[in-house]
Design a protein around this motif. Structure first.
Motif, PDB file in Angstrom:
ATOM      1  N   ASP A  15     -31.708  -3.119  31.878  1.00 58.19           N
ATOM      2  CA  ASP A  15     -31.334  -3.427  30.498  1.00 58.19           C
ATOM      3  C   ASP A  15     -30.758  -4.834  30.423  1.00 58.19           C
ATOM      4  O   ASP A  15     -29.624  -5.058  30.823  1.00 58.19           O
ATOM      5  N   GLU A  16     -31.550  -5.781  29.969  1.00 56.84           N
ATOM      6  CA  GLU A  16     -31.167  -7.200  29.870  1.00 56.84           C
ATOM      7  C   GLU A  16     -30.645  -7.736  31.217  1.00 56.84           C
ATOM      8  O   GLU A  16     -29.602  -8.384  31.267  1.00 56.84           O
ATOM      9  N   PRO A  17     -31.358  -7.483  32.333  1.00 58.25           N
ATOM     10  CA  PRO A  17     -30.791  -7.795  33.654  1.00 58.25           C
ATOM     11  C   PRO A  17     -30.631  -9.283  33.947  1.00 58.25           C
ATOM     12  O   PRO A  17     -29.892  -9.631  34.858  1.00 58.25           O
ATOM     13  N   VAL A  18     -31.317 -10.151  33.204  1.00 56.70           N
ATOM     14  CA  VAL A  18     -31.165 -11.585  33.499  1.00 56.70           C
ATOM     15  C   VAL A  18     -30.540 -12.352  32.334  1.00 56.70           C
ATOM     16  O   VAL A  18     -30.414 -13.570  32.392  1.00 56.70           O
ATOM     17  N   SER A  19     -30.140 -11.622  31.297  1.00 58.70           N
ATOM     18  CA  SER A  19     -29.679 -12.310  30.091  1.00 58.70           C
ATOM     19  C   SER A  19     -28.384 -13.097  30.276  1.00 58.70           C
ATOM     20  O   SER A  19     -28.095 -14.008  29.515  1.00 58.70           O
ATOM     21  N   ALA A  20     -27.601 -12.752  31.309  1.00 62.80           N
ATOM     22  CA  ALA A  20     -26.345 -13.479  31.531  1.00 62.80           C
ATOM     23  C   ALA A  20     -26.493 -14.580  32.579  1.00 62.80           C
ATOM     24  O   ALA A  20     -25.525 -15.243  32.925  1.00 62.80           O
ATOM     25  N   LEU A  21     -27.734 -14.765  33.086  1.00 63.14           N
ATOM     26  CA  LEU A  21     -27.918 -15.712  34.192  1.00 63.14           C
ATOM     27  C   LEU A  21     -28.507 -17.044  33.716  1.00 63.14           C
ATOM     28  O   LEU A  21     -29.201 -17.103  32.704  1.00 63.14           O
ATOM     29  N   ASP A  22     -28.234 -18.099  34.480  1.00 56.93           N
ATOM     30  CA  ASP A  22     -28.853 -19.399  34.203  1.00 56.93           C
ATOM     31  C   ASP A  22     -30.370 -19.266  34.305  1.00 56.93           C
ATOM     32  O   ASP A  22     -30.872 -18.481  35.105  1.00 56.93           O
ATOM     33  N   VAL A  23     -31.081 -20.073  33.536  1.00 58.02           N
ATOM     34  CA  VAL A  23     -32.542 -19.992  33.512  1.00 58.02           C
ATOM     35  C   VAL A  23     -33.145 -20.141  34.915  1.00 58.02           C
ATOM     36  O   VAL A  23     -34.069 -19.421  35.285  1.00 58.02           O
ATOM     37  N   SER A  24     -32.581 -21.037  35.722  1.00 59.27           N
ATOM     38  CA  SER A  24     -33.136 -21.264  37.064  1.00 59.27           C
ATOM     39  C   SER A  24     -32.987 -20.018  37.941  1.00 59.27           C
ATOM     40  O   SER A  24     -33.818 -19.750  38.798  1.00 59.27           O
TER      41      SER A  24
END
Ligand SMILES: Nc1ncnc2c1ncn2[C@@H]1O[C@H](COP(=O)(O)OP(=O)(O)O)[C@@H](O)[C@H]1O
Ligand SMILES: [Mg+2]
Length: 265
Positions: free
Chosen positions: A181-190
């Motif tokens: 559930d939104e596993p990368v939404s809090a991470l920097d794009v890179s």
């Protein structure tokens, strides 16, 4: 028969509205969702914030009771199983959330967190320290973490590494279905693409079935085989990922597509 079938899944919440809370308002968070998911498939679930994605995932996880409809895994209606059996089956469904920092226990080392996850499937491992260390090291390597960090705590890692720990913890019980559930939404794009690549690779290596949730269509496109578009509790479009990009049919999909920045440096 599909591997996982969602049959008319519905969840209505009652909300008290008005100054004195006298009026009752019904929020149709999930409103008659039917979907078939094949084994080994990555299904992307995309939609604006508030459209019901997380509620749908909690219904699939059996964490909340549906107002109507059912979840059928390999032909078995999960709600019909006895309580003890449902508890057992819960290991088959694991989740990965947006914020690994709040979902990981800050006072537990990586070792403790992961050995606990493995023990839900293999309780005997707790009696054999070297077997446990080997299993944890193997799991760490699988998600691209150096096993030398086995005694470290979550705060000693970067955001991307913490999400790898959360992924390892989700894999510990050897699940059949992973709901991210939104596993990368809090991470920097890179860092996002590294985590997406890892999830894709794990799905292929382990034959995992995955439901990947995001409000960001560009992220979902990167990883999903098929994409379901959700709006106000309903699935308004379901297509192969590439087809959805080439010819979106719903207004909702067109809007999500327009929200993607066209030029990426
Ligand atoms: N426990 C709850 N009680 C009342 N309303 C809820 C509850 N959980 C979610 N909702 C409402 O259901 C709708 C869908 O929420 P959610 O599933 O979290 O959407 P998403 O994950 O797509 O952002 C929202 O209007 C939200 O306010
Ligand atoms: Mg959500």
């Amino acid at each position: 028969m599909a591997y996982l079938e969602l049959q008319d899944l519905t969840k209505h919440f009652t909300k008290r509205a008005g100054l004195f809370g006298g009026e009752r308002q019904i929020v149709k968070a999930v409103d008659g969702v039917s979907l078939d998911i094949e084994k080994g498939e990555i299904l992307g679930l995309v939609g604006e914030s508030g459209c019901g994605k997380s509620t749908l995932s909690r219904l699939i996880m059996q964490l909340i009771t549906p107002t109507a409809g059912s979840v059928v895994l390999e032909g078995e209606r999960l709600a019909d199983l006895p309580k003890a059996e449902i508890r057992q089956r819960r290991r088959d469904f694991q989740m990965i959330f947006q914020d690994p920092y709040s979902s990981l226990n800050p006072r537990m080392t990586i070792y403790s967190t992961l050995v606990e996850a493995i023990a839900t499937r293999h309780p005997n491992i707790l009696q054999d320290k070297s077997a446990a260390e080997n299993a944890v090291s193997e799991l760490m390597e699988r998600v691209g973490l150096d096993p030398r960090f086995i005694r470290k705590y979550p705060h000693e890692f970067s955001g991307g590494q913490r999400q790898r720990i959360a992924i390892a913890r989700a894999l510990g019980p050897e699940p059949k279905l992973v709901l991210a559930d939104e596993p990368v939404s809090a991470l920097d794009v890179s860092i996002q693409s590294q985590i997406l690549n890892l999830l894709r690779q794990l799905s292929e290596e382990l034959g995992l079935t995955m439901i990947f949730i995001s409000h960001d269509l560009s992220v979902v496109r990167y990883i999903a085989d098929r994409i379901a578009v959700m709006e106000k509790g309903k699935i308004v479009e379901l297509q192969q990922a590439e087809a959805l990009f080439d010819s979106p049919s719903s207004d909702c999909a067109k809007m999500l597509l327009d929200a993607i920045p066209q030029i990426r440096a």
